[in-house]
Enzyme design. Structure first.
Site, PDB file in Angstrom:
ATOM      1  N   GLY A 163       0.783  -1.225   0.000  1.00 48.41           N
ATOM      2  CA  GLY A 163       0.000   0.000   0.000  1.00 48.41           C
ATOM      3  C   GLY A 163       0.817   1.277   0.000  1.00 48.41           C
ATOM      4  N   SER A 164       0.297   2.250   0.702  1.00 47.43           N
ATOM      5  CA  SER A 164       0.783   3.633   0.652  1.00 47.43           C
ATOM      6  C   SER A 164       2.223   3.792   1.114  1.00 47.43           C
ATOM      7  CB  SER A 164      -0.112   4.497   1.541  1.00 47.43           C
ATOM      8  OG  SER A 164       0.493   5.734   1.802  1.00 47.43           O
ATOM      9  N   SER A 165       2.847   4.851   0.589  1.00 52.13           N
ATOM     10  CA  SER A 165       4.195   5.227   1.026  1.00 52.13           C
ATOM     11  C   SER A 165       4.174   5.801   2.433  1.00 52.13           C
ATOM     12  CB  SER A 165       4.780   6.244   0.061  1.00 52.13           C
ATOM     13  OG  SER A 165       3.997   7.424   0.081  1.00 52.13           O
TER      14      SER A 165
END
Lengths: 423, 138
Positions: free
Chosen positions: B65-67
């Site tokens: 998923g997200s950074s």
């Protein structure tokens, strides 16, 4: 890690305490990765926005960012950035902060935060898509970017080289111009791992979102190669595809031979190696992705339409406006469209902003609901054309989400009912 | 009779910690996947949705998923909801940076798949420096 003399000098504090702390962070990070050395970067994208709680706890922006963005126990005064750096999307649109449920105090802090970043020389683009507003890395350029949808776009479509960095590594890279030489910076690690035969052709934006969601869910953090794409997609389709793939899994790089940057043929994409796995994307896989995305909630009474994740391009704003003419949003439904400030300026000049406002919607900048952790007051069911926002916002705000086409979303805005169907 | 199972891996972050295992063969999202103000897993499509990572030895496949992965775990630590240790299979920048800023012992590359050998509720001791994981079955 093997450090150069100038890197050692930074670590010893010869360029000041902030650069020293940044270097310490990068060395700890590089060693955890098992990286052997650093690579120079001249293009960094990060996230340095403090919320009220963090600001109060650490007493200053320097304090908040020393801890949250450099993992430093001591507060250091951040100097101007050493290399070209930009700020990704943020927590609010300063013009509409009240609609997002933000307080005056939060708004004042936000304004000061933006000034703080600007004073350090950080470009306050405030978008998840810097590549839409001028920061278009060239093939082979070593970058240190956050924002999973931007990372996958510049790696794949443009052939730039970045890993999916985080707050602490990007702020440290801004101050040093260094990032661990690991992962996707190295040619060897950029070859495909999974071959996907695309039988069900993606034609629309919605199709590309579903294909991305399937690929992310299936390949997770590996490197898919898509074979069989017959029609060259638009930039926006690839933006949408990558954002979905990065959300459902952790795709940071993909190849569509002949279309994306690194490879012209399937063989080239795999660097002569055999795929770990071959998969087929047909109508069943597409249907599964659609059902999974639409599995959260079942209320068809929509009260929030969210468009622009990742931030809309001017083409998308234009396309949307053509669908809005002569229609009006239903009372009680919020219709919010998100875009970078410079595209909003252009939309304003083109009359698109007025079209959206005449419809009863708003064109917003700087932020998105997921990053800002907000939704329109009292709203409970969202419709969106974004697989990414549909994936995340229910987790963050508890809202229900429907995913579909822009037409589905406009229809839901006018009627207040979700009527989207799989097709 | 329950014995101790010893797995050998390699250091990601040093230090020694122990705790009850929370195990998933799935990847875990950081930002948008865990809530840093409570330590709860909020990813509604995840098999551990509703469970807390706080004080647990988190055993999982990898980071997705997200950074904002590291940022979410970093905030969980400053809020007092960090896991005691982390054990995972797939190395990535998200997970390496996340482990470093969570400041908990972290080990990868174990000689057996820890998500199969260890079960939720087992008691696990992690020596990050030596890369050793000792599991006492519940």
């Amino acid at each position: 890690m093997k450090l150069t003399n100038s890197e050692k000098a930074m670590l010893e504090g010869q360029e000041g305490e902030a650069v020293q702390k940044a270097m310490e962070m990068l060395v700890r990070y590089g060693e955890a990765l098992g990286a052997e050395k650093f690579i120079d970067t001249t293009n960094v994208g990060g996230y340095m926005i403090a919320n009220l709680e963090q600001y109060k706890r650490f007493n200053s922006f320097d304090g908040a960012f020393s801890e949250m963005c450099m993992d430093s126990d001591v507060t250091v005064k951040l100097p101007p950035v050493k290399v070209s750096s930009c700020q990704f999307e943020t927590s609010m649109d300063p013009e509409y902060y009240k609609l997002a449920g933000k307080s005056d105090e939060e708004y004042e802090l936000y304004k000061s935060n933006i000034d703080y970043l600007a004073n350090l020389g950080i470009q306050v683009m405030c978008t998840c898509t810097p590549y839409q507003v001028g920061n278009v890395p060239v093939k082979g350029e070593h970058c240190a970017w956050m924002e999973s949808s931007a990372v996958v776009y510049i790696n794949s479509v443009l052939g730039a080289r970045t890993n999916c960095e985080g707050r602490e590594s990007t702020t440290s890279a801004m101050l040093t111009g260094k990032i661990p030489y690991w992962g996707l910076h190295i040619t060897e690690n950029r070859y495909g791992t999974h071959l996907i035969h695309v039988d069900e052709q993606p034609i629309t934006m919605e199709d590309w979102g579903l294909l991305g969601y399937y690929v992310g869910k299936t390949v997770l953090d590996k490197i898919p190669v898509l074979d069989g794409i017959k029609k060259t997609p638009t930039r926006d389709m690839l933006k949408h595809f990558g954002a979905a793939a990065a959300s459902a899994g952790g795709i940071e790089l993909y190849h569509i031979p002949g279309i994306t940057s690194d490879a012209n043929t399937v063989e080239e994409a795999f660097g002569g190696r055999t795929p770990i796995e071959e998969l087929n994307y047909g109508v069943n896989e597409k249907l599964n992705a659609y059902n999974l995305l639409n599995s959260i909630g079942d209320n068809e009474n929509v009260d929030f339409i969210m468009l622009g994740c990742p931030h809309y391009s001017i083409e998308q704003v234009w396309d949307l406006c053509k669908k809005l003419e002569g229609k009006h949003v239903k009372e009680g439904v919020s219709f919010w469209v998100f875009t970078p400030q410079s595209i909003k300026d252009l939309a304003n000049r083109n009359g698109f902003q007025k079209t959206i406002e005449d419809f009863g919607g708003l064109l917003m900048k700087d932020c998105c609901p997921a990053i800002g952790r907000f939704k329109p007051r009292g709203s409970s069911v969202m419709a969106t054309d974004s697989a990414k926002q549909g994936h995340y916002l229910p987790n963050i705000t508890g809202i229900e989400a429907w995913y579909g086409s822009v037409d589905d979303c406009v229809e839901a805005a006018v009627t207040g009912k979700w009527g989207g169907k799989f097709n | 009779m329950s014995g101790i199972i010893v797995l050998q891996g390699k250091k990601v972050v040093g230090g020694i910690a122990e705790g009850e295992a929370l195990v998933t063969s799935e990847y875990i999202s950081g930002w948008g996947g865990i809530e840093p103000t409570t330590g709860m897993i909020i990813d509604l499509r995840h098999e551990l949705a509703g469970k807390s990572i706080a004080g647990k030895v988190l055993v999982y496949q990898g980071a997705k998923g997200s950074s904002g992965w590291s940022g979410a775990f970093h905030q969980a630590r400053t809020n007092g909801f960090a896991p005691a240790a982390m054990i995972f299979n797939e190395m990535s920048t998200k997970i390496a940076l996340g482990s470093v800023v969570t400041r908990c012992p972290a080990v990868t590359g174990l000689d057996q798949d820890p998500t199969k050998v260890i079960q939720t509720g087992d008691w696990v001791k992690v020596d990050g420096d030596k890369g050793i994981v000792e599991t006492t079955k519940k």
